[in-house]
Design a protein around this motif. Structure first.
Motif, PDB file in Angstrom:
ATOM      1  N   LEU A  70      44.748  49.543  33.629  1.00 40.28           N
ATOM      2  CA  LEU A  70      44.497  48.385  34.480  1.00 40.28           C
ATOM      3  C   LEU A  70      45.778  47.609  34.772  1.00 40.28           C
ATOM      4  O   LEU A  70      46.057  47.267  35.927  1.00 40.28           O
ATOM      5  CB  LEU A  70      43.458  47.470  33.833  1.00 40.28           C
ATOM      6  CG  LEU A  70      43.119  46.204  34.609  1.00 40.28           C
ATOM      7  CD1 LEU A  70      42.461  46.549  35.937  1.00 40.28           C
ATOM      8  CD2 LEU A  70      42.214  45.305  33.785  1.00 40.28           C
ATOM      9  N   SER A  71      46.569  47.329  33.743  1.00 39.72           N
ATOM     10  CA  SER A  71      47.804  46.570  33.968  1.00 39.72           C
ATOM     11  C   SER A  71      48.794  47.368  34.820  1.00 39.72           C
ATOM     12  O   SER A  71      49.491  46.796  35.662  1.00 39.72           O
ATOM     13  CB  SER A  71      48.437  46.148  32.645  1.00 39.72           C
ATOM     14  OG  SER A  71      48.763  47.261  31.844  1.00 39.72           O
ATOM     15  N   GLY A  72      48.831  48.676  34.649  1.00 41.30           N
ATOM     16  CA  GLY A  72      49.688  49.510  35.492  1.00 41.30           C
ATOM     17  C   GLY A  72      49.256  49.485  36.950  1.00 41.30           C
ATOM     18  O   GLY A  72      50.089  49.426  37.861  1.00 41.30           O
ATOM     19  N   LEU A  73      47.952  49.516  37.173  1.00 40.17           N
ATOM     20  CA  LEU A  73      47.439  49.423  38.549  1.00 40.17           C
ATOM     21  C   LEU A  73      47.782  48.081  39.180  1.00 40.17           C
ATOM     22  O   LEU A  73      48.219  48.021  40.339  1.00 40.17           O
ATOM     23  CB  LEU A  73      45.922  49.628  38.574  1.00 40.17           C
ATOM     24  CG  LEU A  73      45.437  51.057  38.625  1.00 40.17           C
ATOM     25  CD1 LEU A  73      43.924  51.114  38.445  1.00 40.17           C
ATOM     26  CD2 LEU A  73      45.839  51.717  39.921  1.00 40.17           C
ATOM     27  N   VAL A  74      47.582  47.009  38.431  1.00 41.27           N
ATOM     28  CA  VAL A  74      47.901  45.675  38.956  1.00 41.27           C
ATOM     29  C   VAL A  74      49.390  45.596  39.294  1.00 41.27           C
ATOM     30  O   VAL A  74      49.769  45.089  40.366  1.00 41.27           O
ATOM     31  CB  VAL A  74      47.495  44.571  37.956  1.00 41.27           C
ATOM     32  CG1 VAL A  74      48.046  43.218  38.371  1.00 41.27           C
ATOM     33  CG2 VAL A  74      45.981  44.508  37.829  1.00 41.27           C
ATOM     34  N   LEU A  75      50.242  46.094  38.415  1.00 47.32           N
ATOM     35  CA  LEU A  75      51.681  46.066  38.686  1.00 47.32           C
ATOM     36  C   LEU A  75      52.046  46.895  39.910  1.00 47.32           C
ATOM     37  O   LEU A  75      52.842  46.461  40.749  1.00 47.32           O
ATOM     38  CB  LEU A  75      52.465  46.590  37.476  1.00 47.32           C
ATOM     39  CG  LEU A  75      52.659  45.619  36.339  1.00 47.32           C
ATOM     40  CD1 LEU A  75      53.262  46.333  35.137  1.00 47.32           C
ATOM     41  CD2 LEU A  75      53.545  44.454  36.760  1.00 47.32           C
ATOM     42  N   SER A  76      51.489  48.082  40.000  1.00 50.14           N
ATOM     43  CA  SER A  76      51.859  48.936  41.127  1.00 50.14           C
ATOM     44  C   SER A  76      51.351  48.379  42.451  1.00 50.14           C
ATOM     45  O   SER A  76      52.065  48.405  43.453  1.00 50.14           O
ATOM     46  CB  SER A  76      51.362  50.362  40.917  1.00 50.14           C
ATOM     47  OG  SER A  76      49.959  50.403  40.902  1.00 50.14           O
ATOM     48  N   LEU A  77      50.149  47.859  42.456  1.00 51.03           N
ATOM     49  CA  LEU A  77      49.587  47.341  43.701  1.00 51.03           C
ATOM     50  C   LEU A  77      50.117  45.951  44.048  1.00 51.03           C
ATOM     51  O   LEU A  77      50.136  45.566  45.218  1.00 51.03           O
ATOM     52  CB  LEU A  77      48.059  47.310  43.620  1.00 51.03           C
ATOM     53  CG  LEU A  77      47.393  48.679  43.493  1.00 51.03           C
ATOM     54  CD1 LEU A  77      45.900  48.514  43.235  1.00 51.03           C
ATOM     55  CD2 LEU A  77      47.650  49.535  44.717  1.00 51.03           C
ATOM     56  N   GLY A  78      50.566  45.204  43.049  1.00 45.10           N
ATOM     57  CA  GLY A  78      51.016  43.841  43.284  1.00 45.10           C
ATOM     58  C   GLY A  78      52.522  43.675  43.378  1.00 45.10           C
ATOM     59  O   GLY A  78      53.020  42.552  43.394  1.00 45.10           O
ATOM     60  N   THR A  79      53.238  44.791  43.426  1.00 43.96           N
ATOM     61  CA  THR A  79      54.700  44.732  43.545  1.00 43.96           C
ATOM     62  C   THR A  79      55.164  45.684  44.645  1.00 43.96           C
ATOM     63  O   THR A  79      54.378  46.464  45.185  1.00 43.96           O
ATOM     64  CB  THR A  79      55.393  45.131  42.220  1.00 43.96           C
ATOM     65  OG1 THR A  79      55.117  46.501  41.938  1.00 43.96           O
ATOM     66  CG2 THR A  79      54.945  44.250  41.066  1.00 43.96           C
ATOM     67  N   ALA A  80      56.435  45.658  44.915  1.00 44.48           N
ATOM     68  CA  ALA A  80      57.005  46.524  45.957  1.00 44.48           C
ATOM     69  C   ALA A  80      56.996  48.001  45.552  1.00 44.48           C
ATOM     70  O   ALA A  80      57.159  48.871  46.406  1.00 44.48           O
ATOM     71  CB  ALA A  80      58.434  46.087  46.261  1.00 44.48           C
ATOM     72  N   TRP A  81      56.809  48.284  44.263  1.00 47.86           N
ATOM     73  CA  TRP A  81      56.798  49.686  43.839  1.00 47.86           C
ATOM     74  C   TRP A  81      55.638  50.427  44.477  1.00 47.86           C
ATOM     75  O   TRP A  81      55.784  51.579  44.860  1.00 47.86           O
ATOM     76  CB  TRP A  81      56.700  49.795  42.311  1.00 47.86           C
ATOM     77  CG  TRP A  81      57.958  49.400  41.617  1.00 47.86           C
ATOM     78  CD1 TRP A  81      58.157  48.274  40.875  1.00 47.86           C
ATOM     79  CD2 TRP A  81      59.204  50.093  41.625  1.00 47.86           C
ATOM     80  NE1 TRP A  81      59.441  48.231  40.411  1.00 47.86           N
ATOM     81  CE2 TRP A  81      60.115  49.346  40.857  1.00 47.86           C
ATOM     82  CE3 TRP A  81      59.646  51.270  42.205  1.00 47.86           C
ATOM     83  CZ2 TRP A  81      61.427  49.734  40.648  1.00 47.86           C
ATOM     84  CZ3 TRP A  81      60.956  51.659  42.000  1.00 47.86           C
ATOM     85  CH2 TRP A  81      61.827  50.899  41.238  1.00 47.86           C
ATOM     86  N   GLY A  82      54.493  49.795  44.589  1.00 47.51           N
ATOM     87  CA  GLY A  82      53.321  50.433  45.182  1.00 47.51           C
ATOM     88  C   GLY A  82      52.782  51.546  44.312  1.00 47.51           C
ATOM     89  O   GLY A  82      53.475  52.062  43.435  1.00 47.51           O
ATOM     90  N   LEU A  83      51.541  51.918  44.538  1.00 50.67           N
ATOM     91  CA  LEU A  83      50.929  52.986  43.745  1.00 50.67           C
ATOM     92  C   LEU A  83      51.354  54.364  44.241  1.00 50.67           C
ATOM     93  O   LEU A  83      51.598  55.255  43.440  1.00 50.67           O
ATOM     94  CB  LEU A  83      49.404  52.859  43.784  1.00 50.67           C
ATOM     95  CG  LEU A  83      48.620  53.906  42.994  1.00 50.67           C
ATOM     96  CD1 LEU A  83      48.990  53.844  41.509  1.00 50.67           C
ATOM     97  CD2 LEU A  83      47.125  53.700  43.168  1.00 50.67           C
TER      98      LEU A  83
END
Length: 173
Positions: A70-83
């Motif tokens: 969950l935290s990885g998904l939030v980070l990827s979707l909520g930052t410029a890195w993207g999923l």
């Protein structure tokens, strides 16, 4: 999803790193317990080892695995890195999903089968039940740690497609 504020991103990053490190540590503990169960000659030690593995698997692994996912998904979707923009993020997502699924459908049933057999007074049925899961998981987590640090492979096709219009707009300005 809107981009995370700096404060929120940092908080989620701390949660993600802590959960990931916990998952790695739990897996090392499972490997130590599984190795003990598979190599000792003492029935009491085998039983204690597999019962401890069951506690780890039933109460700690899944919450930590889901928190990591969950935290990885939030980070990827909520930052410029993207999923799906960078291959290393995309790889980590699928490996995390695969190891979480393997925990549910392979590791926990194997440990439960070992506990049932040993509690009934029998020997450890198959050392693979208590060793294979932790070895595979540990390999995956170390690999994910390495790619998190090195960030190899560049952009995905989607990432290249998304970056091209942004670069053109920057050059035209």
């Amino acid at each position: 999803m809107p981009k995370l504020s700096r404060r929120t991103r940092r908080a989620v990053l701390v949660v993600h790193v802590t959960a990931s490190a916990s998952w790695l540590g739990l897996t090392l503990g499972l490997l130590a317990l599984g190795t003990t169960a598979a190599t000792t000659g003492s029935a009491v030690t085998v039983e204690a080892s597999v019962r401890a593995m069951k506690l780890f698997a039933d109460w700690l692994l899944l919450p930590v695995a889901f928190l990591t996912l969950l935290s990885g998904l939030v980070l990827s979707l909520g930052t410029a890195w993207g999923l799906a923009r960078h291959r290393w993020v995309w790889t980590k997502f699928w490996l995390t999903l695969a190891t979480t699924t393997a925990t549910v459908f392979a590791l926990r049933p194997g440990v439960n089968a070992a506990v049932t057999a040993v509690a009934a007074g029998g020997p450890l049925p198959d050392a693979g039940d208590v060793l294979f899961g932790p070895v595979v998981s540990l390999s995956a987590y170390v690999f994910m740690t390495v790619i998190s640090v090195l960030k190899p492979w560049g952009l995905t096709r989607r990432g290249k497609r998304l970056r091209t219009p942004a670069r053109r707009a920057f050059k035209d300005a």
